[in-house]
Design a protein around this motif. Sequence first.
Motif, PDB file in Angstrom:
ATOM      1  N   THR A 264       0.856  -1.188   0.000  1.00  0.00           N
ATOM      2  CA  THR A 264       0.000   0.000   0.000  1.00  0.00           C
ATOM      3  C   THR A 264       0.891   1.237   0.000  1.00  0.00           C
ATOM      4  O   THR A 264       2.116   1.128  -0.076  1.00  0.00           O
ATOM      5  CB  THR A 264      -0.892   0.036   1.262  1.00  0.00           C
ATOM      6  OG1 THR A 264      -0.035   0.255   2.390  1.00  0.00           O
ATOM      7  CG2 THR A 264      -1.664  -1.267   1.442  1.00  0.00           C
ATOM      8  N   SER A 265       0.256   2.398   0.189  1.00  0.00           N
ATOM      9  CA  SER A 265       1.046   3.640   0.187  1.00  0.00           C
ATOM     10  C   SER A 265       1.830   3.798   1.491  1.00  0.00           C
ATOM     11  O   SER A 265       2.585   4.748   1.629  1.00  0.00           O
ATOM     12  CB  SER A 265       0.124   4.840  -0.031  1.00  0.00           C
ATOM     13  OG  SER A 265      -0.902   4.836   0.941  1.00  0.00           O
ATOM     14  N   HIS A 266       1.631   2.887   2.457  1.00  0.00           N
ATOM     15  CA  HIS A 266       2.410   2.989   3.700  1.00  0.00           C
ATOM     16  C   HIS A 266       3.335   1.784   3.850  1.00  0.00           C
ATOM     17  O   HIS A 266       2.884   0.635   3.777  1.00  0.00           O
ATOM     18  CB  HIS A 266       1.471   3.063   4.918  1.00  0.00           C
ATOM     19  CG  HIS A 266       2.171   3.636   6.103  1.00  0.00           C
ATOM     20  ND1 HIS A 266       3.210   2.980   6.757  1.00  0.00           N
ATOM     21  CD2 HIS A 266       2.037   4.823   6.733  1.00  0.00           C
ATOM     22  CE1 HIS A 266       3.647   3.733   7.741  1.00  0.00           C
ATOM     23  NE2 HIS A 266       2.965   4.857   7.751  1.00  0.00           N
ATOM     24  N   PRO A 267       4.647   2.026   4.086  1.00  0.00           N
ATOM     25  CA  PRO A 267       5.566   0.890   4.246  1.00  0.00           C
ATOM     26  C   PRO A 267       5.090  -0.050   5.351  1.00  0.00           C
ATOM     27  O   PRO A 267       4.607   0.406   6.390  1.00  0.00           O
ATOM     28  CB  PRO A 267       6.891   1.543   4.648  1.00  0.00           C
ATOM     29  CG  PRO A 267       6.756   2.983   4.315  1.00  0.00           C
ATOM     30  CD  PRO A 267       5.300   3.320   4.288  1.00  0.00           C
ATOM     31  N   GLY A 268       5.213  -1.325   5.108  1.00  0.00           N
ATOM     32  CA  GLY A 268       4.835  -2.298   6.136  1.00  0.00           C
ATOM     33  C   GLY A 268       3.360  -2.662   6.129  1.00  0.00           C
ATOM     34  O   GLY A 268       2.933  -3.511   6.905  1.00  0.00           O
ATOM     35  N   VAL A 269       2.576  -2.020   5.265  1.00  0.00           N
ATOM     36  CA  VAL A 269       1.155  -2.387   5.170  1.00  0.00           C
ATOM     37  C   VAL A 269       0.884  -2.896   3.751  1.00  0.00           C
ATOM     38  O   VAL A 269       1.175  -2.216   2.768  1.00  0.00           O
ATOM     39  CB  VAL A 269       0.215  -1.202   5.487  1.00  0.00           C
ATOM     40  CG1 VAL A 269      -1.243  -1.672   5.461  1.00  0.00           C
ATOM     41  CG2 VAL A 269       0.556  -0.589   6.835  1.00  0.00           C
ATOM     42  N   TYR A 270       0.344  -4.089   3.675  1.00  0.00           N
ATOM     43  CA  TYR A 270       0.050  -4.755   2.403  1.00  0.00           C
ATOM     44  C   TYR A 270      -1.467  -4.958   2.316  1.00  0.00           C
ATOM     45  O   TYR A 270      -2.150  -4.949   3.348  1.00  0.00           O
ATOM     46  CB  TYR A 270       0.745  -6.122   2.342  1.00  0.00           C
ATOM     47  CG  TYR A 270       2.244  -6.011   2.542  1.00  0.00           C
ATOM     48  CD1 TYR A 270       3.115  -6.052   1.457  1.00  0.00           C
ATOM     49  CD2 TYR A 270       2.785  -5.829   3.824  1.00  0.00           C
ATOM     50  CE1 TYR A 270       4.488  -5.929   1.639  1.00  0.00           C
ATOM     51  CE2 TYR A 270       4.151  -5.699   4.014  1.00  0.00           C
ATOM     52  CZ  TYR A 270       5.004  -5.747   2.923  1.00  0.00           C
ATOM     53  OH  TYR A 270       6.349  -5.614   3.101  1.00  0.00           O
ATOM     54  N   ALA A 271      -1.977  -5.164   1.115  1.00  0.00           N
ATOM     55  CA  ALA A 271      -3.411  -5.472   0.997  1.00  0.00           C
ATOM     56  C   ALA A 271      -3.600  -6.478  -0.128  1.00  0.00           C
ATOM     57  O   ALA A 271      -2.866  -6.466  -1.125  1.00  0.00           O
ATOM     58  CB  ALA A 271      -4.219  -4.205   0.741  1.00  0.00           C
ATOM     59  N   ALA A 272      -4.584  -7.364   0.056  1.00  0.00           N
ATOM     60  CA  ALA A 272      -4.796  -8.444  -0.914  1.00  0.00           C
ATOM     61  C   ALA A 272      -6.279  -8.786  -1.020  1.00  0.00           C
ATOM     62  O   ALA A 272      -7.024  -8.674  -0.044  1.00  0.00           O
ATOM     63  CB  ALA A 272      -4.016  -9.692  -0.455  1.00  0.00           C
ATOM     64  N   GLY A 273      -6.690  -9.187  -2.235  1.00  0.00           N
ATOM     65  CA  GLY A 273      -8.040  -9.707  -2.439  1.00  0.00           C
ATOM     66  C   GLY A 273      -9.030  -8.665  -2.929  1.00  0.00           C
ATOM     67  O   GLY A 273      -8.663  -7.649  -3.535  1.00  0.00           O
TER      68      GLY A 273
END
Length: 401
Positions: A264-273
């Motif tokens: 995502t736009s923040h390091p350490g935060v991912y998003a899926a699905g």
Amino acid sequence: MSNGVVIVGGGEAGGQAAISLRQGGYDAPVTIIGDEPYVPYERPALSKQFLAGEMDMERMYLRAPDFYDQKNISLRLGERVTAIMPGQGVTTHSGDIAAEAIVLATGGRVRTLPVDGADLPGVHYLRSFDDVLAFRDRLAAKTKIAIVGGGYIGLEVAAVATKLGCAVTVLEMEERVLNRVVAPEVSAFYTRIHTEEGVEIRTGTTVTGFTGSDRLTGVACSDGTTREVDLAIVGIGIVPNVDLAEAAGLDVDNGIVVDALTRTSHPGVYAAGDCTNHPNDLLGRRLRLESVQNALSQGKTAANAILGNATPYAEVPWFWSDQYDVKLQMVGINDPGDDVVIRGDDKTRSFSVCYLRGGVLVAINAINRPKDFLQAKKAIAAGLKPDVAKLADSDVALKEL
Ligand code: FAD
């Protein structure tokens, strides 16, 4: 020791991210926090075999319940994340949980119908086990059902309900079913087979309200009529769950904006699905998808990115729908302006609709033609520019083109 990964949402994307982390050798804590009371499960059968009573819950689990213990994955079910603090962790109603990385796999929630009577008992939606369990027993002979929305889920429910003896009417506000997603030929095919099975399909019809005093007895429509019904199932799409991301200041635009590594736009935060708006280099565009293939692949991609094995996500999307004896398999993404070529006879129950853009094969809807589906996957990924006459000839295998 690292605080590990917290995965928000225990659906297919969240479950797969945890599985792939452990498969990739990740040895710090992995926690899945999911607000449903079930281990991660696959949703497709909810509107198909599970609804028909032909499949048990256990067969829909992504992994058996004891898998998570064996792999040291902590499952916190029936718990809702109320805030994320990038770089620190997440908050739930029972406190804070520290995490080095967060995976948002929050999926989507059903779009609700903002009309009078929508909260009457007897008006249902379909996204989860609990949603199905709330009305499945009522799918019995002579039950009068209105299905609001002629999309895949509405039509699958219509197929199951009519087989169980219900009197089914599909109410669709557009001029044809599946309007947004397939060519008119495919819509006409589905209208025909449902009508042959006894389903009434009413297009160009908007639901203006539900009637009844203490439970649903009728559906009011834009043509001024009120249909008497016992049950209504509303299937008008989903809204991506982006609230946590938005509150944390992440970029959101019809989904949580991620790159090809699910960052995502923040390091350490991912998003899926289902909750993501992601790029796909093979298609040359950004998109938000609602499919098992996308949820599982992005779950894997997120795990790989956390493990440091960056593998960009770029697959040709695919999807399927089962109605009666008809399996529709779709691959690629078609647009309304695409040229359409039919392979086989669309008056039968086995043909394919091919979509071409600038002469390039971009998508296919294969109806009871699994070979076309499998071969089209490769052809689309390779950017095939087929000879149209050969493409239209269903005796010529796609792989020969
Ligand atoms: P979800 O499955 O929605 O999972 C997200 C989870 O996160 C949910 O359990 C949600 O409750 C939870 N959650 C959200 N916010 C929070 C929070 N703050 N805290 C804790 N938990 C939270 N796809 C196909 O490819 N083929 C099909 O035939 C097909 N049929 C389908 C039939 C039905 C009835 C449905 C509903 C879907 C179907 N799909 C199909 C779509 C497919 O199931 C979805 O694309 C897939 O489930 C998406 O997975 P996900 O993990 O992204 O989201």
